[in-house]
Scaffold this motif. Structure first.
Motif, PDB file in Angstrom:
ATOM      1  N   TYR A   8       0.820  -1.104  -0.077  1.00 42.23           N
ATOM      2  CA  TYR A   8       0.054   0.039   0.102  1.00 42.23           C
ATOM      3  C   TYR A   8       0.912   1.424  -0.065  1.00 42.23           C
ATOM      4  O   TYR A   8       1.791   1.483   0.949  1.00 42.23           O
ATOM      5  CB  TYR A   8      -0.964   0.172   1.028  1.00 42.23           C
ATOM      6  CG  TYR A   8      -1.598   1.283   1.533  1.00 42.23           C
ATOM      7  CD1 TYR A   8      -2.556   2.072   0.570  1.00 42.23           C
ATOM      8  CD2 TYR A   8      -1.162   1.930   2.580  1.00 42.23           C
ATOM      9  CE1 TYR A   8      -3.313   3.312   1.131  1.00 42.23           C
ATOM     10  CE2 TYR A   8      -1.783   3.461   2.925  1.00 42.23           C
ATOM     11  CZ  TYR A   8      -2.888   3.898   1.832  1.00 42.23           C
ATOM     12  OH  TYR A   8      -2.978   4.993   2.137  1.00 42.23           O
ATOM     13  N   ASP A   9       0.653   2.189  -0.938  1.00 43.06           N
ATOM     14  CA  ASP A   9       1.465   3.426  -1.122  1.00 43.06           C
ATOM     15  C   ASP A   9       0.367   4.381  -0.791  1.00 43.06           C
ATOM     16  O   ASP A   9      -0.453   4.624  -1.780  1.00 43.06           O
ATOM     17  CB  ASP A   9       2.023   3.445  -2.379  1.00 43.06           C
ATOM     18  CG  ASP A   9       3.024   4.590  -2.520  1.00 43.06           C
ATOM     19  OD1 ASP A   9       2.776   5.642  -1.822  1.00 43.06           O
ATOM     20  OD2 ASP A   9       3.653   4.638  -3.410  1.00 43.06           O
ATOM     21  N   ALA A  29      -5.892  -7.316  12.298  1.00 46.09           N
ATOM     22  CA  ALA A  29      -5.373  -6.299  13.123  1.00 46.09           C
ATOM     23  C   ALA A  29      -4.834  -4.942  12.293  1.00 46.09           C
ATOM     24  O   ALA A  29      -5.326  -5.271  11.018  1.00 46.09           O
ATOM     25  CB  ALA A  29      -4.078  -6.998  13.854  1.00 46.09           C
ATOM     26  N   PRO A  30      -4.473  -3.953  12.664  1.00 44.87           N
ATOM     27  CA  PRO A  30      -3.758  -3.023  11.733  1.00 44.87           C
ATOM     28  C   PRO A  30      -3.052  -3.345  10.813  1.00 44.87           C
ATOM     29  O   PRO A  30      -2.108  -4.230  11.139  1.00 44.87           O
ATOM     30  CB  PRO A  30      -3.223  -2.089  13.126  1.00 44.87           C
ATOM     31  CG  PRO A  30      -3.959  -2.275  14.143  1.00 44.87           C
ATOM     32  CD  PRO A  30      -4.173  -3.705  14.269  1.00 44.87           C
ATOM     33  N   ASP A  31      -3.013  -3.188   9.581  1.00 44.59           N
ATOM     34  CA  ASP A  31      -2.429  -3.236   8.447  1.00 44.59           C
ATOM     35  C   ASP A  31      -2.492  -4.448   7.632  1.00 44.59           C
ATOM     36  O   ASP A  31      -1.973  -4.402   6.347  1.00 44.59           O
ATOM     37  CB  ASP A  31      -1.135  -2.833   8.778  1.00 44.59           C
ATOM     38  CG  ASP A  31      -0.784  -1.690   9.238  1.00 44.59           C
ATOM     39  OD1 ASP A  31      -1.432  -0.580   8.925  1.00 44.59           O
ATOM     40  OD2 ASP A  31       0.115  -1.197  10.112  1.00 44.59           O
ATOM     41  N   CYS A  49      -8.237  -0.586   5.102  1.00 38.21           N
ATOM     42  CA  CYS A  49      -9.257  -0.204   4.075  1.00 38.21           C
ATOM     43  C   CYS A  49      -9.277   1.135   4.268  1.00 38.21           C
ATOM     44  O   CYS A  49      -9.172   2.046   3.474  1.00 38.21           O
ATOM     45  CB  CYS A  49     -10.498  -0.699   4.000  1.00 38.21           C
ATOM     46  SG  CYS A  49     -11.323  -0.335   2.651  1.00 38.21           S
ATOM     47  N   ALA A  50      -9.400   1.654   5.485  1.00 39.07           N
ATOM     48  CA  ALA A  50      -9.710   3.042   6.133  1.00 39.07           C
ATOM     49  C   ALA A  50      -8.353   3.833   5.671  1.00 39.07           C
ATOM     50  O   ALA A  50      -8.712   5.014   5.091  1.00 39.07           O
ATOM     51  CB  ALA A  50      -9.830   3.146   7.515  1.00 39.07           C
ATOM     52  N   ALA A  51      -7.389   3.396   5.839  1.00 42.68           N
ATOM     53  CA  ALA A  51      -6.025   4.153   5.583  1.00 42.68           C
ATOM     54  C   ALA A  51      -5.964   4.235   4.111  1.00 42.68           C
ATOM     55  O   ALA A  51      -5.632   5.223   3.719  1.00 42.68           O
ATOM     56  CB  ALA A  51      -4.875   3.219   6.109  1.00 42.68           C
ATOM     57  N   ALA A  52      -6.392   3.226   3.401  1.00 43.35           N
ATOM     58  CA  ALA A  52      -6.362   3.390   1.856  1.00 43.35           C
ATOM     59  C   ALA A  52      -7.007   4.544   1.247  1.00 43.35           C
ATOM     60  O   ALA A  52      -6.852   5.113   0.801  1.00 43.35           O
ATOM     61  CB  ALA A  52      -6.588   2.073   1.190  1.00 43.35           C
ATOM     62  N   ASN A  57      -3.279   9.952  -2.723  1.00 44.98           N
ATOM     63  CA  ASN A  57      -3.468   9.317  -4.146  1.00 44.98           C
ATOM     64  C   ASN A  57      -2.990   7.788  -4.195  1.00 44.98           C
ATOM     65  O   ASN A  57      -2.013   7.453  -4.504  1.00 44.98           O
ATOM     66  CB  ASN A  57      -2.413  10.028  -5.176  1.00 44.98           C
ATOM     67  CG  ASN A  57      -2.575   9.499  -6.537  1.00 44.98           C
ATOM     68  OD1 ASN A  57      -3.561   8.981  -7.117  1.00 44.98           O
ATOM     69  ND2 ASN A  57      -1.560   9.716  -7.392  1.00 44.98           N
ATOM     70  N   PRO A  58      -3.663   7.092  -3.393  1.00 43.78           N
ATOM     71  CA  PRO A  58      -3.256   5.710  -2.911  1.00 43.78           C
ATOM     72  C   PRO A  58      -3.002   4.668  -4.034  1.00 43.78           C
ATOM     73  O   PRO A  58      -3.893   4.737  -5.057  1.00 43.78           O
ATOM     74  CB  PRO A  58      -4.547   5.143  -2.068  1.00 43.78           C
ATOM     75  CG  PRO A  58      -5.652   5.832  -2.225  1.00 43.78           C
ATOM     76  CD  PRO A  58      -5.101   7.354  -2.964  1.00 43.78           C
TER      77      PRO A  58
END
Length: 75
Positions: A8-9, A29-31, A49-52, A57-58
């Protein structure tokens, strides 16, 4: 499918993160991500998913590895 990882970038100049694989949604878990046993799609865990979705510009890439990427289940 044990030799799969997700990269994930967030697209904001920070380093991409490689996510390991949880065995199921219940073990998220996270990540990490998991592979749905019923239909085999790769699914991001809720925090991943929330982080993405929050990324500037993921970009998400599926990686095929030489070693298993499973996260050991909690004891």
């Amino acid at each position: 499918m044990s030799k799969v990882a997700v990269s994930y970038d967030p697209g904001d100049g920070t380093m991409p993160k490689t996510c390991r694989q949880a065995m199921s949604l219940d073990e998220c878990a996270p990540d990490p991500f998991y592979i749905d046993a019923a239909s085999n799609p790769i699914v991001l865990c809720p925090d991943t998913c929330a982080a993405a979705q929050a990324g500037l510009n993921p970009t998400i890439d599926v990686l095929f590895t030489c070693q298993p990427t499973y996260i050991p289940p909690p004891k």
